[in-house]
Design an enzyme around this catalytic site. Structure first.
Site, PDB file in Angstrom:
ATOM      1  N   LYS A  48       0.899  -1.274   0.011  1.00  0.00           N
ATOM      2  CA  LYS A  48      -0.111   0.040   0.093  1.00  0.00           C
ATOM      3  C   LYS A  48       0.838   1.151   0.078  1.00  0.00           C
ATOM      4  O   LYS A  48       0.677   2.129  -0.702  1.00  0.00           O
ATOM      5  CB  LYS A  48      -0.811  -0.203   1.281  1.00  0.00           C
ATOM      6  CG  LYS A  48      -2.113  -1.114   0.960  1.00  0.00           C
ATOM      7  CD  LYS A  48      -2.723  -1.496   2.409  1.00  0.00           C
ATOM      8  CE  LYS A  48      -4.000  -2.653   2.001  1.00  0.00           C
ATOM      9  NZ  LYS A  48      -4.679  -2.953   3.267  1.00  0.00           N
ATOM     10  N   GLN A  92      -5.326  -1.912   9.134  1.00  0.00           N
ATOM     11  CA  GLN A  92      -5.073  -3.219   8.719  1.00  0.00           C
ATOM     12  C   GLN A  92      -5.590  -4.466   9.380  1.00  0.00           C
ATOM     13  O   GLN A  92      -5.266  -4.599  10.570  1.00  0.00           O
ATOM     14  CB  GLN A  92      -3.535  -3.418   8.569  1.00  0.00           C
ATOM     15  CG  GLN A  92      -2.990  -4.548   7.664  1.00  0.00           C
ATOM     16  CD  GLN A  92      -3.549  -4.414   6.254  1.00  0.00           C
ATOM     17  OE1 GLN A  92      -3.410  -3.596   5.585  1.00  0.00           O
ATOM     18  NE2 GLN A  92      -4.097  -5.710   5.776  1.00  0.00           N
ATOM     19  N   ASP A 115     -11.524   1.813   2.887  1.00  0.00           N
ATOM     20  CA  ASP A 115     -11.822   0.365   2.981  1.00  0.00           C
ATOM     21  C   ASP A 115     -13.316  -0.190   2.746  1.00  0.00           C
ATOM     22  O   ASP A 115     -13.382  -1.180   2.098  1.00  0.00           O
ATOM     23  CB  ASP A 115     -11.370  -0.355   4.182  1.00  0.00           C
ATOM     24  CG  ASP A 115      -9.871  -0.997   4.174  1.00  0.00           C
ATOM     25  OD1 ASP A 115      -9.310  -1.054   3.065  1.00  0.00           O
ATOM     26  OD2 ASP A 115      -9.311  -1.192   5.205  1.00  0.00           O
TER      27      ASP A 115
END
Ligand code: NDP
Length: 286
Positions: A48, A92, A115
């Site tokens: 990322k 995460q 997300d």
């Protein structure tokens, strides 16, 4: 058999984004919080960061010890929610066992939830409302199919796996009444009876299970499109860690019409769609 080239399609998305971001009047920022030491998570966070660097997005990564309290993480999220330079926030997954992931996800400002896991964004996806964020992996899979000119409308899509980050939002997306969707969707999971009978009726079979090589040719209808979401870390004969999918590629590829490889299939699309959501957030926030 045709290979669905996720790497190529993702790189086209990133090239297009990089031109748009170059024209954007200010710096765009993405914050990534990681708690604990999951080896897979380290690799994802590195990818990322690399994608952000490639596109000129500022990435702020914070790596916290596994024993960090949920309250500390919630406080950090609160600060990031109010930091104007931050357009996207993600935590995460997976989190250590003493965390309630839903509590953490809910703390993120839905307008920065790139997300797409906040209940507000999940609800917008289900209702087919604009203005939310679609989770990156499901959206990446839908685009992989669309950009490979694979018809989704009217087809029977069977998804193996009902997680909140892949299976469920993917079903919600593909069933939408809109261009590039309109599928007939079935989800199967560990409690499903007659699983292989159902998977063999799939025109498009999508495996999001987390079990190496679970899908063999016995579960696939000849001519089906097969999408492998799985990323499983296994040791080869020499003891080296390698990544394998949920699909037994060597047995399934000869009977599939289209198939994604692992790596190089869904994985790069997830990263590309995260970058797209971050850009989209910046555009909306101005
Ligand atoms: P989860 O573990 O959250 O969900 C797995 C799902 O598979 C569950 O619904 C589970 O059923 C089902 N399942 C497990 N075993 C069986 C079985 N024997 N028969 C039928 N169904 C079964 O995993 P995720 O959805 O988070 O991830 C799935 C895979 O995708 C993993 O390999 C992960 O690493 C990968 N992944 C890849 C991404 C990418 O970018 N390519 C992004 C995200 C994930 P039940 O609900 O009944 O337990």
């Amino acid at each position: 058999m045709n290979l669905i080239d996720g790497k190529k399609i993702a790189s086209q998305i990133l090239d297009d984004l990089s031109k748009k971001i170059a024209r954007f009047p200010r710096k765009i920022g993405l914050a990534v919080l990681m708690v604990g030491d999951n080896p897979g998570s380290h690799a994802y966070v590195r990818m990322k960061k690399k994608a952000c660097a490639q596109l000129g997005i500022d990435s702020l990564t914070e790596q916290l010890d596994a024993d960090t309290s949920p309250e500390t993480v919630l406080q950090k999220i609160e600060v990031l929610n109010h930091t104007p330079a931050i357009d996207g926030i993600l935590v995460q997954l997976p989190l250590p066992d003493h965390y309630n992931p839903q509590q953490i996800t809910r703390a993120i400002d839905p307008n920065k939830d790139v997300d797409g896991f906040h209940p507000m964004n999940v609800g917008k996806l289900l209702l087919g409302e604009e203005g939310g964020f679609i989770p990156c992996t499901p959206h990446g899979i839908q685009l992989l199919l669309e950009k490979s000119q694979i018809e989704i409308a009217g087809k029977h899509v069977v998804i193996v796996g009902r997680s909140n980050i892949v299976g469920k939002p993917l079903a919600a997306l593909l069933v939408q009444k809109r261009r590039g969707c309109n599928a007939t969707v079935t989800i199967v999971h560990s409690q499903s009876e007659h699983l292989s009978d159902i998977t063999r009726t799939a025109d498009i079979l999508i495996a999001a299970i987390g079990q190496p090589h679970f899908i063999t040719n016995k579960l696939v209808k000849p001519g089906a499109v097969v999408v492998d979401v799985g990323i499983n870390r296994v040791q080869d004969e020499s003891g080296n860690v390698k990544l394998v999918g949920d699909v037994d590629f060597s047995s399934v590829a000869p009977i599939a019409s289209w198939i994604t490889p692992v790596p190089g299939g869904v994985g790069p699309m997830t990263i590309a769609l995260l970058m797209q959501n971050t850009y989209e957030s910046a555009l909306r926030r101005g």
